[in-house]
Design a protein around this motif. Structure first.
Motif, short mmCIF file in Angstrom:
data_model
loop_
_atom_site.label_atom_id
_atom_site.label_comp_id
_atom_site.label_asym_id
_atom_site.label_seq_id
_atom_site.Cartn_x
_atom_site.Cartn_y
_atom_site.Cartn_z
N GLN A 104 15.21 18.46 66.55
CA GLN A 104 14.50 17.39 67.32
C GLN A 104 13.88 16.59 66.10
OE1 GLN A 104 11.68 20.02 69.67
NE2 GLN A 104 13.12 19.55 71.61
N ILE A 105 14.36 16.45 65.22
CA ILE A 105 13.97 15.55 64.13
C ILE A 105 14.49 14.21 64.45
CG2 ILE A 105 14.51 15.08 61.57
CD1 ILE A 105 14.74 17.89 61.02
N ILE A 106 15.52 14.12 65.21
CA ILE A 106 16.21 12.78 65.85
C ILE A 106 16.47 13.22 67.23
CG2 ILE A 106 16.99 11.88 63.48
CD1 ILE A 106 19.58 12.40 64.73
N SER A 107 16.73 12.04 68.06
CA SER A 107 17.35 12.06 69.22
C SER A 107 18.80 11.12 69.10
CB SER A 107 16.62 11.87 70.48
OG SER A 107 17.40 11.60 71.57
N ILE A 108 19.76 11.52 69.54
CA ILE A 108 20.95 11.00 69.51
C ILE A 108 20.97 9.78 70.60
CG2 ILE A 108 22.63 12.64 68.81
CD1 ILE A 108 23.68 13.00 71.45
N GLU A 109 20.05 9.71 71.39
CA GLU A 109 19.86 8.70 72.30
C GLU A 109 18.74 7.73 72.19
OE1 GLU A 109 21.90 9.11 74.56
OE2 GLU A 109 22.19 11.11 74.39
N ASP A 110 18.14 7.84 70.80
CA ASP A 110 17.38 6.68 70.21
C ASP A 110 18.19 5.49 69.51
OD1 ASP A 110 14.94 7.80 70.64
OD2 ASP A 110 14.70 9.27 68.89
N PRO A 111 17.58 4.48 69.61
CA PRO A 111 18.19 3.35 68.96
C PRO A 111 18.09 3.66 67.25
CG PRO A 111 16.08 2.71 69.48
CD PRO A 111 16.15 3.95 70.14
N ILE A 112 19.24 3.18 66.67
CA ILE A 112 19.42 3.31 65.22
C ILE A 112 18.21 2.87 64.32
CG2 ILE A 112 21.91 3.55 65.18
CD1 ILE A 112 22.34 0.79 64.21
N THR A 113 17.55 1.64 65.05
CA THR A 113 16.46 0.91 64.42
C THR A 113 15.37 1.77 64.16
OG1 THR A 113 15.67 0.24 66.62
CG2 THR A 113 17.04 -1.41 65.13
N LYS A 114 15.30 3.07 64.62
CA LYS A 114 14.37 3.96 64.55
C LYS A 114 14.43 4.78 63.32
CE LYS A 114 11.74 7.85 66.70
NZ LYS A 114 11.56 8.55 68.09
N TYR A 115 15.53 4.45 62.54
CA TYR A 115 16.01 5.71 61.71
C TYR A 115 16.49 4.85 60.35
CZ TYR A 115 15.53 8.96 65.58
OH TYR A 115 15.35 9.66 66.60
N ILE A 116 16.71 3.59 60.43
CA ILE A 116 17.59 3.03 59.45
C ILE A 116 16.50 2.07 58.82
CG2 ILE A 116 19.84 3.26 60.20
CD1 ILE A 116 19.96 0.43 61.05
N SER A 117 16.94 1.48 57.36
CA SER A 117 15.90 0.80 56.85
C SER A 117 15.92 -0.82 57.32
CB SER A 117 16.69 0.52 55.40
OG SER A 117 17.58 -0.21 55.13
N ASP A 118 14.73 -1.27 57.32
CA ASP A 118 14.46 -2.70 57.72
C ASP A 118 15.48 -3.76 57.20
OD1 ASP A 118 12.19 -1.73 59.09
OD2 ASP A 118 10.74 -2.36 57.49
N ALA A 119 15.76 -3.59 55.93
CA ALA A 119 16.94 -4.29 55.34
C ALA A 119 18.23 -4.47 55.94
CB ALA A 119 17.34 -3.90 53.81
N HIS A 120 18.66 -3.04 56.53
CA HIS A 120 19.93 -2.94 57.11
C HIS A 120 19.60 -3.61 58.46
CE1 HIS A 120 21.36 0.22 54.44
NE2 HIS A 120 21.75 -0.93 53.89
N ILE A 121 18.53 -3.45 59.25
CA ILE A 121 18.25 -3.80 60.53
C ILE A 121 18.62 -5.36 60.60
CG2 ILE A 121 16.45 -4.28 62.29
CD1 ILE A 121 15.48 -1.59 61.68
N LYS A 122 17.84 -6.00 59.50
CA LYS A 122 18.15 -7.59 59.34
C LYS A 122 19.61 -7.88 59.01
CE LYS A 122 16.12 -11.40 56.88
NZ LYS A 122 17.25 -12.46 56.97
N LEU A 123 20.45 -7.08 58.33
CA LEU A 123 21.62 -7.48 58.11
C LEU A 123 22.47 -7.52 59.33
CD1 LEU A 123 22.80 -5.50 54.93
CD2 LEU A 123 22.94 -7.95 55.29
N LEU A 124 22.04 -6.61 60.22
CA LEU A 124 22.87 -6.32 61.37
C LEU A 124 22.20 -7.56 62.18
CD1 LEU A 124 22.70 -2.56 62.26
CD2 LEU A 124 24.56 -3.82 61.30
#
Length: 381
Positions: A104-124
């Motif tokens: 329960q550290i993550i949920s596979i149903e969560d969006p990846i934006t909850k777990y990856i860096s802001d820099a990579h979110i912006k790249l996407l």
């Protein structure tokens, strides 16, 4: 993998265990002959092949090899020689992600934006994606819509050929995908194999464990406890002492063994292992020695927590590809790797098989190995 998707025909068979030491020896002889014949067959271009087969119920515990460890044919291939397993690494990454899910550290149903860096979110976002709509599950089963930086087109390999010593970063690979391809479809709509999704899963492992990718895989997957002493994440952790030299790797006719392994490292590939270690991992995974909760494997294989609205389950599970026998409906789980590796588990017989080719190969040796296992099961039934 060079010899493409494997077509496996699994017959319906049952068996009862036997206690014959002579039979165990016969297994080794028979399985070794399969490797030897594969290397001697004139129509094949196989330089060398190593194999491991483990099935406690059938009393098979085999490792063997035949041929050579390079195109130069100067050194015989040893069964315990390690090799880059390429995309087979994805199964390990997916399993580690499922460990975080069950904790329960993550949920596979969560969006990846909850777990990856802001820099990579912006790249996407700059690449035309809506990362808030891409879930961890989408990355696991290749339905994220993300363009594959590695094999989506010919550009990445061409760039790697020009500068094989380049040290790539995860960010550069994500940006490469953004610069050279467009979204395939909205998340969840279509299946498109994507290394890009798996390097993002690698990032999630690092950020959620507060450790490097190598350490997170080693700890979450219990490499040391399982006796996987020849498995390591190349260049991100120390190479274990006492290993034999690696099997050579080729890009067509080009020797790519000394390419910087960052070309395939951060989640989509990167592990070095042996045939035996790969079967140790499969045996552990399918026999309750990695996951802490009984239903986690079922979630990974889409047997639980997945709604298919009465339709046939997709071949792509979370990390694994599945193949269903044409005659009987038996299911096997497998993955292949670009350089020439395949591993497969047949739950019906608790049988794990790993095979690695030095340069090239076809599915014949693997099919003959599977046929041997199934024929043995029939005779014991």
């Amino acid at each position: 993998m060079k010899h493409g998707l494997l077509v496996l025909v699994l017959a319906a068979m049952t068996f009862a265990p036997s206690d014959s030491a002579a039979q165990v020896k016969n297994h080794d002889i028979a399985l070794q002959k399969i490797l030897d014949k594969a290397c001697k067959r004139k129509k094949n271009t196989i330089i060398g092949v190593s194999s491991s087969v483990k099935s406690p119920e059938l009393q098979i515990d085999f490792i063997g090899s035949s041929g050579f460890d390079s195109k130069e044919k100067t050194m015989p291939l040893h069964a315990k020689q390690p090799f880059r397993i390429a995309s087979v690494t994805k199964v390990f990454v997916a399993t580690a992600i499922m460990r975080l899910h069950e904790q329960q550290i993550i949920s596979i149903e969560d969006p990846i934006t909850k777990y990856i860096s802001d820099a990579h979110i912006k790249l996407l976002q700059d690449g035309g994606y809506m990362p808030e709509s891409i879930t961890v599950r989408h990355c696991l089963n290749h339905t994220s819509g993300l363009y594959d930086y590695a094999v989506g087109g010919e550009e990445y390999i061409a760039e790697a050929r020009k500068n094989p010593k380049k040290r790539w970063t995860r960010t550069e690979q994500i940006k490469f995908a953004m610069d050279h391809g467009k979204p395939h479809a909205l998340p969840g709509q279509e299946e498109h194999y994507s290394d890009t999704g798996y390097v993002l899963l690698g990032e999630i492992l690092e950020r959620q464990t507060n450790s490097g990718l190598a350490e997170s895989l080693r700890i979450l997957l219990k490499f040391d406890a399982l006796g996987m002493s020849s498995t390591y994440l190349e260049s991100l952790e120390e190479r274990p002492e006492g290993l034999l030299s690696n099997v050579k790797r080729y890009m067509g006719e080009l020797d790519a063994s000394n390419w910087d392994n960052s070309v395939d490292l951060y989640g989509g590939g990167g592990l070095v292992s042996t045939s035996e270690d790969l079967t140790l991992f499969l045996q552990a995974l399918f026999n309750g020695k990695i996951f802490e909760k009984e239903d986690t494997l079922d979630i990974m294989l889409l047997k639980k927590g997945y709604s298919n609205n009465g339709e046939t389950l997709p071949n792509q599970r979370l990390g694994f590809t599945s193949v269903v026998g044409e005659k009987t409906g038996l299911t096997a789980y497998l993955h292949t790797g670009f350089w020439g590796t395949v591993f497969i588990h047949i739950p019906e017989y608790n049988c794990s098989i790993a095979m690695n080719y030095t340069y090239d190969g076809d599915s014949d040796a693997l099919q003959r190995t599977i046929d041997y296992v199934l024929d043995l099961a029939k005779k014991k039934g």
